[in-house]
Design a protein around this motif. Sequence first.
Motif, short mmCIF file in Angstrom:
data_model
loop_
_atom_site.label_atom_id
_atom_site.label_comp_id
_atom_site.label_asym_id
_atom_site.label_seq_id
_atom_site.Cartn_x
_atom_site.Cartn_y
_atom_site.Cartn_z
N ALA A 92 0.82 -1.21 0.00
CA ALA A 92 0.00 0.00 0.00
C ALA A 92 0.86 1.26 0.00
CB ALA A 92 -0.92 0.00 1.22
N LEU A 93 1.92 1.25 0.77
CA LEU A 93 2.80 2.43 0.84
C LEU A 93 3.46 2.72 -0.51
CD1 LEU A 93 4.47 1.90 4.33
CD2 LEU A 93 2.84 3.70 3.70
N LYS A 94 3.84 1.68 -1.24
CA LYS A 94 4.43 1.89 -2.56
C LYS A 94 3.44 2.58 -3.50
CE LYS A 94 7.45 -2.19 -2.37
NZ LYS A 94 7.69 -3.54 -2.94
N ILE A 95 2.20 2.13 -3.45
CA ILE A 95 1.18 2.71 -4.31
C ILE A 95 0.89 4.15 -3.91
CG2 ILE A 95 -1.28 2.62 -4.90
CD1 ILE A 95 -1.05 -0.40 -4.95
N LEU B 270 1.34 7.70 -6.15
CA LEU B 270 0.22 8.59 -6.42
C LEU B 270 0.39 9.97 -5.79
CD1 LEU B 270 -2.72 6.07 -5.85
CD2 LEU B 270 -1.85 6.89 -8.05
N GLY B 271 1.38 10.11 -4.91
CA GLY B 271 1.55 11.37 -4.20
C GLY B 271 0.75 11.45 -2.92
N LEU B 272 0.25 10.30 -2.46
CA LEU B 272 -0.63 10.25 -1.30
C LEU B 272 0.06 9.69 -0.06
CD1 LEU B 272 -3.78 8.83 -3.15
CD2 LEU B 272 -3.61 11.10 -2.10
N GLY B 273 1.37 9.68 -0.06
CA GLY B 273 2.10 9.08 1.04
C GLY B 273 1.82 9.67 2.40
N ALA B 274 1.46 10.96 2.43
CA ALA B 274 1.20 11.64 3.70
C ALA B 274 -0.27 12.00 3.88
CB ALA B 274 2.06 12.90 3.80
#
Length: 221
Positions: free
Chosen positions: A118-121, A125-129
């Motif tokens: 999930a973290l890789k995805i 997408l720019g949604l890490g935070a």
Amino acid sequence: MLARLDHVRNWIFDLDNTLYPASADLFSQVDARMTGFIQDLLGLEHDEARRVQKGYFHNHGTTLSGLMTEHHVDPHAFLAHVHDIEMDVLEHDAPLVAAIAKLPGRKLIFTNGDTPYALKILDRLGLGASFEAIHDIHAMDLMPKPHASAYAGVCTAFDIDPAQSLFVDDMVRNLLPAKAIGMTTVWVDNGSEQSPGAERDHIDFTIPVLAPWLETILETS
């Protein structure tokens, strides 16, 4: 905020084919690696391995659940194998990042995948935070959506009131248990659904793509 959604305090999102378009076809890579895993494990030809794989998916909720039940497969080894894929097809999604940032309240990922995947995805997408937490297959004690225990578990883990929660998923069957405990449900109807003919009375909103819909509800007064 759209008046119909004024009650929402918790925004809960599936991952695959929900936060990114099904046209990215990322899951086809995972799917192929699952078939290969079963081929190697059981010594089957490709077509028979794929038949077994899909049977496990439909009868147990996920291929992994079937493999664990029928063959005592180590879930960590299986997930590490099937998630070892290229993610170059995913791009930074600025509109989605901006829309999710504007949502009032808590934001969570609720996925049958594992956290490293999930973290890789999310990073691609720019949604890490963008999310408070990821509630993954291990947090569900390996009992995936649509098992009712998965939904009870995410609510308990984060002290969530289902009546104040909205859940987005690309699978119709995964929305039924959410609706049963009082969540508002959003189906991303993008062609990834694998349960044709399923009942849909439990769906509150049907959308083709996530970001434009979020923008619309945020702009509505």
